[in-house]
Design an enzyme around this catalytic site. Sequence first.
Site, mmCIF file in Angstrom:
data_model
loop_
_atom_site.group_PDB
_atom_site.id
_atom_site.type_symbol
_atom_site.label_atom_id
_atom_site.label_comp_id
_atom_site.label_asym_id
_atom_site.label_seq_id
_atom_site.Cartn_x
_atom_site.Cartn_y
_atom_site.Cartn_z
ATOM 1 N N ARG A 73 43.340 35.581 39.359
ATOM 2 C CA ARG A 73 42.964 37.182 39.244
ATOM 3 C C ARG A 73 42.081 37.710 38.282
ATOM 4 O O ARG A 73 42.160 38.723 37.976
ATOM 5 C CB ARG A 73 44.404 37.771 38.987
ATOM 6 C CG ARG A 73 45.191 37.926 40.289
ATOM 7 C CD ARG A 73 44.856 38.876 41.311
ATOM 8 N NE ARG A 73 45.884 38.737 42.421
ATOM 9 C CZ ARG A 73 46.783 39.718 42.637
ATOM 10 N NH1 ARG A 73 47.053 40.576 41.748
ATOM 11 N NH2 ARG A 73 47.723 39.658 43.739
ATOM 12 N N ASP A 101 41.814 38.669 49.597
ATOM 13 C CA ASP A 101 43.320 38.384 49.314
ATOM 14 C C ASP A 101 43.965 37.538 50.489
ATOM 15 O O ASP A 101 43.377 37.156 51.471
ATOM 16 C CB ASP A 101 44.074 39.636 49.732
ATOM 17 C CG ASP A 101 45.397 39.949 48.982
ATOM 18 O OD1 ASP A 101 45.459 40.409 47.642
ATOM 19 O OD2 ASP A 101 46.267 39.623 49.768
ATOM 20 N N ARG A 138 41.847 44.689 37.876
ATOM 21 C CA ARG A 138 41.873 45.932 37.070
ATOM 22 C C ARG A 138 42.052 45.988 35.739
ATOM 23 O O ARG A 138 41.690 47.032 35.131
ATOM 24 C CB ARG A 138 43.197 46.577 37.633
ATOM 25 C CG ARG A 138 43.150 47.061 39.122
ATOM 26 C CD ARG A 138 44.531 47.517 39.751
ATOM 27 N NE ARG A 138 45.396 46.546 39.727
ATOM 28 C CZ ARG A 138 46.625 46.436 40.229
ATOM 29 N NH1 ARG A 138 46.858 47.547 40.773
ATOM 30 N NH2 ARG A 138 47.323 45.386 40.380
ATOM 31 N N ARG A 173 35.551 49.521 42.482
ATOM 32 C CA ARG A 173 36.833 49.474 43.155
ATOM 33 C C ARG A 173 37.099 50.898 43.952
ATOM 34 O O ARG A 173 37.290 51.466 44.967
ATOM 35 C CB ARG A 173 38.068 49.381 42.478
ATOM 36 C CG ARG A 173 39.451 49.682 43.075
ATOM 37 C CD ARG A 173 40.066 48.783 44.178
ATOM 38 N NE ARG A 173 41.536 48.825 44.299
ATOM 39 C CZ ARG A 173 41.901 49.605 45.093
ATOM 40 N NH1 ARG A 173 41.051 50.695 45.836
ATOM 41 N NH2 ARG A 173 43.093 49.609 45.440
ATOM 42 N N TYR A 230 55.468 38.008 53.220
ATOM 43 C CA TYR A 230 54.790 39.405 53.476
ATOM 44 C C TYR A 230 55.030 39.782 55.028
ATOM 45 O O TYR A 230 55.163 40.935 55.286
ATOM 46 C CB TYR A 230 53.657 39.530 52.774
ATOM 47 C CG TYR A 230 53.429 39.570 51.273
ATOM 48 C CD1 TYR A 230 53.881 40.508 50.471
ATOM 49 C CD2 TYR A 230 53.381 38.326 50.646
ATOM 50 C CE1 TYR A 230 53.855 40.422 49.166
ATOM 51 C CE2 TYR A 230 53.410 38.017 49.345
ATOM 52 C CZ TYR A 230 53.710 39.106 48.407
ATOM 53 O OH TYR A 230 53.665 39.088 47.000
HETATM 54 O O1 CP3 Z 1 41.684 35.535 41.585
HETATM 55 C C1 CP3 Z 1 41.039 36.558 41.880
HETATM 56 O O2 CP3 Z 1 40.247 37.126 41.076
HETATM 57 C C2 CP3 Z 1 40.711 36.654 43.446
HETATM 58 C C3 CP3 Z 1 41.301 37.495 44.185
HETATM 59 C C4 CP3 Z 1 42.656 37.388 44.592
HETATM 60 C C5 CP3 Z 1 43.366 38.778 44.955
HETATM 61 N N1 CP3 Z 1 44.605 38.486 45.396
HETATM 62 C C6 CP3 Z 1 42.846 40.247 44.612
HETATM 63 C C7 CP3 Z 1 43.736 41.196 44.595
HETATM 64 C C8 CP3 Z 1 43.613 36.522 44.960
HETATM 65 C C9 CP3 Z 1 43.322 34.785 44.771
HETATM 66 C C10 CP3 Z 1 44.595 36.992 45.743
HETATM 67 C C11 CP3 Z 1 45.749 36.467 45.797
HETATM 68 C C12 CP3 Z 1 47.038 36.912 46.214
HETATM 69 N N2 CP3 Z 1 47.258 38.050 46.916
HETATM 70 C C13 CP3 Z 1 48.479 36.340 46.109
HETATM 71 C C14 CP3 Z 1 48.679 34.980 45.572
HETATM 72 C C15 CP3 Z 1 48.652 35.057 44.166
HETATM 73 C C16 CP3 Z 1 49.617 35.816 43.107
HETATM 74 O O3 CP3 Z 1 48.961 36.611 42.439
HETATM 75 O O4 CP3 Z 1 50.679 35.685 43.327
HETATM 76 C C17 CP3 Z 1 49.372 37.181 46.448
HETATM 77 C C18 CP3 Z 1 50.779 37.231 46.512
HETATM 78 C C19 CP3 Z 1 48.687 38.278 47.159
HETATM 79 C C20 CP3 Z 1 49.254 39.582 47.938
HETATM 80 C C21 CP3 Z 1 48.797 40.661 46.905
HETATM 81 N N3 CP3 Z 1 47.700 41.454 46.918
HETATM 82 C C22 CP3 Z 1 49.764 41.644 46.062
HETATM 83 C C23 CP3 Z 1 51.064 41.385 45.970
HETATM 84 C C24 CP3 Z 1 49.024 42.522 45.730
HETATM 85 C C25 CP3 Z 1 49.282 43.789 44.913
HETATM 86 C C26 CP3 Z 1 49.795 43.430 43.418
HETATM 87 C C27 CP3 Z 1 48.808 44.063 42.597
HETATM 88 O O5 CP3 Z 1 48.342 43.327 41.461
HETATM 89 O O6 CP3 Z 1 48.327 45.181 42.723
HETATM 90 C C28 CP3 Z 1 47.562 42.527 46.033
HETATM 91 C C29 CP3 Z 1 46.504 43.175 45.608
HETATM 92 C C30 CP3 Z 1 45.425 42.658 44.971
HETATM 93 N N4 CP3 Z 1 44.684 41.412 45.479
HETATM 94 C C31 CP3 Z 1 44.681 43.132 43.903
HETATM 95 C C32 CP3 Z 1 43.602 42.221 43.564
HETATM 96 C C33 CP3 Z 1 42.622 42.516 42.402
HETATM 97 C C34 CP3 Z 1 44.870 44.605 43.328
HETATM 98 C C35 CP3 Z 1 44.576 45.773 44.154
HETATM 99 C C36 CP3 Z 1 43.775 46.604 43.541
HETATM 100 O O7 CP3 Z 1 42.532 46.798 43.396
HETATM 101 O O8 CP3 Z 1 44.022 47.709 43.794
#
Ligand code: CP3
Length: 344
Positions: free
Chosen positions: A25, A75, A29, A38, A150
């Site tokens: 990640r 994602d 943010r 964003r 999910y």
């Molecule tokens: O790592 C990176 O920088 C690459 C991008 C990436 C994102 N999600 C961007 C993201 C990767 C590799 C993921 C994987 C992901 N997504 C997983 C597996 C890894 C983990 O963290 O467990 C999972 C379970 C998801 C599903 C997901 N996407 C969730 C549960 C959420 C909400 C949680 C949160 O942090 O808001 C997201 C949203 C998400 N995916 C964000 C980002 C940067 C935040 C969204 C935003 O900017 O509002």
Amino acid sequence: MAGRKTVLEVLQGKAVFPPPIWLMRQAGRYLPEYRETRAKAGGFLDLCFNPDTAVEVTLQPIRRFGFDAAILFSDILVVPHALGRDLRFEEGLGPLMTPIAASEIERLDGSRFHEKLEPVYETVRRLKRDLPAETTLIGFSGAPWTVATYMIAGQGTPDQAPARLFAYRHPEAFAKLLALIADWSADYLVRQIEAGADALQIFDSWSGVLDEAAFQAACVAPVKRIVARVRESYPDVPIIGFPKGAGALYGGYREQTGVTALGLDWTVPLSQARHLQKAGPVQGNLDPLRLVAGGRALAEGIDRILDELGKGPLIFNLGHGITPETPVEHVEEMIARVRGRTKR
Ligand code: CP3
């Protein structure tokens, strides 16, 4: 080390010291420039599906910190989205989907799968062109179990009870769902390699809530299926498996699934990590909250990992994603401390 992809060297089994570093990640943010892009992009999915913005946010942490790997910005839930499931991201709530019923699994529609994911492939092609020669480009997908949790619950839950119950109540439909996600994910990963990804990571963030038999069926078998299918096209591509929370079940995961490297969460004891490292590369495993706290907690956490794992093939990373409240200065301190280490 100009021009050397040190992350790839470690994935080939070489011990590189100081170890290469990137963060799960790392685009997110905690970075003001991410928040700015964003806000302009509209929704989170617009950010993922527009190659201009997806490339931009992927590159932001590379420009700022010079990490040794970039991870494609996307994602894990774009896969069910491309299979026709609805998906929304709401501020503070995370992902929201309509929960899938057992009877709907046969009707998942992959007819436009690659067309819908074409912007992701374009993002990878542009990143391949724009990244520094020494930066490894990592593509990824979710593991079928984590993606399925999910799809079944329709949202994040603390312990994935809806998906676990679904698996016990509808074993055949559930097995079908995992196999479908595995096959589509493998094709998705193959396209990412074709577009220029150097390595892959498979995120199984919810591995830690299953009993042993369910772990074998829902985590090990589908990831093995993905690895085998990707390797039919690309026998040598390095694949990092990240079965977060697998605990004692980390032992055997590499051998059973065929992944090249193990992503370790922060609860894995370093003595166990060292044992796992004898069989191949490991990645991890700093508690993300040490990075939030900074200071002594951060320094000690880093030093222990380098002392215990620095002699073998190690990619330094967190044990899970960086959290939004992480101060940017702590990331700078961490990188300086890892890269400043000269002896093990
Ligand atoms: O790592 C990176 O920088 C690459 C991008 C990436 C994102 N999600 C961007 C993201 C990767 C590799 C993921 C994987 C992901 N997504 C997983 C597996 C890894 C983990 O963290 O467990 C999972 C379970 C998801 C599903 C997901 N996407 C969730 C549960 C959420 C909400 C949680 C949160 O942090 O808001 C997201 C949203 C998400 N995916 C964000 C980002 C940067 C935040 C969204 C935003 O900017 O509002």
